[in-house]
Design an enzyme around this catalytic site. Structure first.
Site, short mmCIF file in Angstrom:
data_model
loop_
_atom_site.label_atom_id
_atom_site.label_comp_id
_atom_site.label_asym_id
_atom_site.label_seq_id
_atom_site.Cartn_x
_atom_site.Cartn_y
_atom_site.Cartn_z
CD GLN A 170 -10.07 5.92 2.12
OE1 GLN A 170 -10.08 5.46 3.26
NE2 GLN A 170 -10.81 5.42 1.15
CG ASP A 200 -6.71 -1.09 3.58
OD1 ASP A 200 -7.84 -1.50 3.93
OD2 ASP A 200 -6.51 0.02 3.06
CE LYS A 214 -12.17 3.00 5.43
NZ LYS A 214 -11.27 3.13 4.28
#
Ligand code: NDP
Length: 297
Positions: A97, A120, A53
């Site tokens: 994460q 997200d 990412k």
């Protein structure tokens, strides 16, 4: 018949190219989109995802900040880091994460992220907005990637019967909400199946577009797919394979070799949804930066 292969790698590359142009334009007006990725612990798979990412963001001109915390960090310390990022004007997108260590309450952490920086799309406010059909919400990256993959490869889901196998909060549920929206990329008729669906093959056979996200290698076989259907395989599974140097190979939830003979189009694994998910994270970050600049003016 052998299906058209829908390349996530190529589709994602073209999305990244467009995003790169948008980022360069923004930087000319003194706005540099910023993404912070928070990693707790040293799980090798999570580390690898965070690295990908970070690299993808930097490559297109996004300012990327990686924050790595010890696996023993306590909840309050992590909440403090998020609070700092929420008020940091250089950061427009925050991603924590997952999974987090068991001593940390995942939902409490996701709830602490400013919904405007929630790239997200997991904050309950964004989940609720998506469920009510909001057109501008920051939506979860993988399901958004499914929609982009379909649209950019000529498979508009509007008016089609889409069957989704899997009802997770990360893939199946938000994908159903996206497909039901009254916008481009939506307007589908949606069925969501899961482990308690009886006679699953009978349900999947009715799909014009079949999306599979269950986490079981090569579960969907040829006889479960309607001839001519479009098949998107979200699954990523490691299967032991002595023929491969690393001792395993990656495979999807769909039996690719069988299903490609009956489907009209199919996405492969690897090279399918993986690159699309990262591209959508970058897209959400750019959108969040644009909105933040708009709100300031
Ligand atoms: P979850 O384990 O959270 O959810 C799996 C879903 O599949 C559940 O709804 C479960 O049903 C359903 N399911 C399990 N077994 C069956 C079965 N035999 N028949 C029908 N339905 C079944 O998984 P995720 O959604 O997080 O991930 C799914 C897959 O997608 C994984 O392989 C994952 O690695 C991959 N993935 C890939 C991403 C990418 O970027 N390409 C991103 C995210 C995930 P029930 O609810 O009843 O238990």
């Amino acid at each position: 018949m052998s299906a058209e292969i829908i390349s996530g790698k190529e589709t994602a590359a073209s999305i990244r190219e467009n995003l790169n142009k948008r980022v360069m334009e923004l930087r000319e007006s003194e706005i540099t989109p910023g993404l912070a990725v928070v990693l707790v612990g040293d799980d090798p798979a999570s580390k690898a995802y965070v690295g990908m990412k970070d690299k993808a963001a930097t490559e297109i001109g996004i300012y990327s900040r990686q924050i790595t915390l010890s696996k023993d960090v306590n909840e309050d310390e992590l909440l403090g880091v998020i609070s700092g990022l929420n008020s940091d004007p250089d950061i427009h997108g925050i991603l924590v994460q997952l999974p987090l260590p068991v001593h940390i309450d995942e939902s409490k952490i996701l709830m602490a992220i400013d919904p405007d920086k929630d790239v997200d799309g997991f904050h309950p406010i964004n989940v609720g907005l998506l469920a009510t059909g909001d057109k501008d919400v920051l939506a979860p990256c993988t399901p958004q990637g499914v929609i982009e993959m379909l649209m950019r490869n000529g498979h508009d889901p509007a008016g089609k019967h889409v069957v989704i196998v899997g009802r997770s909060n990360i893939v199946g549920r938000p994908l159903a909400s996206l497909l039901l929206r009254k916008v481009s990329g939506g307007n589908a008729t949606v069925t969501v199946a899961h482990s308690r669906t009886p006679d699953l093959g009978n349900v999947t056979q009715k799909a014009d577009i079949l999306v599979v996200a269950i986490g079981i290698p090569e579960f969907i076989k040829r006889d479960m797919v309607k001839p001519g259907a479009v098949v998107i395989d979200v699954g990523i599974n490691r299967v032991e394979d002595a023929k491969h140097e690393r001792g395993y190979r990656l495979t999807g939830d769909v039996h690719f070799d069988e299903v490609k003979e009956v489907a009209s189009a199919i996405s492969p694994v690897p090279g399918g949804m993986g690159p699309m998910t990262i591209a959508m994270l970058l897209s959400n970050t750019v959108d969040a930066a644009i909105r933040s600049a708009r709100d300031r003016n």
